[in-house]
Design an enzyme around this catalytic site. Structure first.
Site: not given
Ligand code: SAH
Ligand code: SF4
Length: 365
Positions: A111, A98, A118, A122, A125
């Site tokens: 975005c 997406e 991934c 995490c 996420c």
């Molecule tokens: N992988 C990268 C970029 C993608 S995530 C990273 O982790 O930085 C972009 C941002 O969204 C990151 O800061 C991530 O921690 C955050 N994010 C992921 N899942 C989320 C959620 N459920 N609620 C709020 N922020 C979230």
């Molecule tokens: Fe990957 Fe973590 Fe970023 Fe989600 S928040 S995209 S799992 S690195």
């Protein structure tokens, strides 16, 4: 010789690629070609402007390179806030990803995703709970720009790597994509308007620094306590906080970055109490930063709970009293499931049966 996809080649290398395949006037041709496929969005040889690219040149191009669209199916959703548009696309080969466009006055931020899924895992996420399907090629990443511009008639002014995937875990493709977004002979987007968000891989941050990669970098810190970080970001077990923060300090000094943005998903009961506030006040010395607090969007993963506004206010107020510069980020399109980590159901629905379920993306303004 193999036929590389034109969109996967850094525009800075296009002239050499043409030359090595026997093209004449390679430099001016490469410049025209870069503009035609990136800025002007030609998606096939047939879409190259005929006045500039004669039949013979196009025939030869077609013999040497690929230029087929990799987005083979697309669904579009518009949020009721009228500022957010989401595309759910299927790539050639079947993986779904997406991307989201967020309008802010005359600016349009895209975005983008760098991976289908991934590997970082995490727990807050939704993407992280589903594993890595594959890296996207540079041209698959930038085709999102062409696609969004075509469908809306708007120019993308900003790109953030905050969709699916960890961009620094797909380093080479992401760097090529950034070059092609930025170069005048590519999309021509200002380098200050290209942002890589990383979970914090110290070796890759150091590589960016030593290669003098000029894109903006946001680091997803989420906690200044090592144990908490490990609990919510499994990959943090491999990278101790002092090492990560040193890599950030080195990057800031070498690249003369005024303010580093540190992202912090607000998870009540996990990383918002007094101990975590104090750790932020203590551990970030020597870094000039802005802490970007993202209230957690409920993705049904990890057994977390979204914070109330009062909880967010109390947390940020406490941080401000310690002189920590804080901003709260609103996830655009959240109500319609376009905010961070909310796109699971729709991604699943386009994945052909028999495939591993493609992970949801995470997007925010
Ligand atoms: N992988 C990268 C970029 C993608 S995530 C990273 O982790 O930085 C972009 C941002 O969204 C990151 O800061 C991530 O921690 C955050 N994010 C992921 N899942 C989320 C959620 N459920 N609620 C709020 N922020 C979230
Ligand atoms: Fe990957 Fe973590 Fe970023 Fe989600 S928040 S995209 S799992 S690195």
């Amino acid at each position: 010789m193999d036929r590389p996809h034109l969109r996967d080649i850094p525009v800075t290398r296009l002239a050499a690629e043409l030359e090595s395949r026997g093209f004449e006037k390679a430099a001016p041709r490469a410049h025209q070609l870069g503009i035609a496929i990136h800025r002007d969005g030609a998606r096939s040889f047939d879409e190259l402007p005929r006045l500039e690219f004669g039949r013979e040149f196009r025939r030869k191009l077609e013999e040497s390179f690929e230029l087929t669209p990799r987005i083979v199916e697309s669904q579009i959703r518009r949020a009721s806030d009228a500022h957010t548009t989401k595309w759910l696309v299927r790539l050639a080969g079947g993986d779904a990803v997406e991307f989201v466009m967020i309008k802010h006055w005359d600016d349009h931020t895209l975005c983008v995703s760098s991976q289908a899924g991934c590997a970082m895992g995490c727990t807050f996420c939704a993407t992280g709970t589903m594993g890595l399907r594959r890296n996207l090629a540079a041209g698959e990443i930038t085709e999102a720009i062409v696609h969004a511009e075509r469908e809306t008639g708007k120019r993308i002014t900003d790109v953030v790597f905050m969709g699916m995937g960890e961009p620094l875990h797909n380093y080479d493709s992401v760097m090529t994509a950034c070059v092609n977004m930025n170069e005048r002979g590519g999309h021509g987007i200002s380098r200050r308007r290209i942002t890589i968000s990383t979970v914090g891989l110290p070796h890759a941050i150091r590589r960016m620094t030593s290669e003098r990669r000029i894109w903006r970098m946001h680091v997803s810190l989420h906690s200044a306590v090592q144990e908490t970080r490990e609990r919510i970001i499994p990959v943090a077990k491999l990278y101790q906080l002092p090492d990560l923060l040193d890599a950030v300090r080195e990057h800031q000094a070498a690249m003369k970055v005024k303010w580093v943005t540190l992202q912090y998903v607000a998870l009540p009961g996990v990383n918002m109490d007094e101990a975590h506030v104090e750790a932020l006040g203590r551990e970030l010395n020597g870094i000039k930063y802005i802490l970007n607090v993202i209230p957690w969007n409920d993705t049904g993963t990890g057994g977390f709970r979204a914070p109330t506004w009062d909880e967010v206010r109390a947390f940020t107020g406490r941080l401000r009293s310690l002189n920590c510069p804080v901003k709260v980020r609103y996830s655009a399109g959240k109500r319609e499931g376009m905010g961070c980590g909310q796109l699971a159901a729709e991604t699943r629905s386009v994945v052909p049966s028999g495939h591993m379920i493609a992970p949801p993306g995470i997007f925010s303004a």
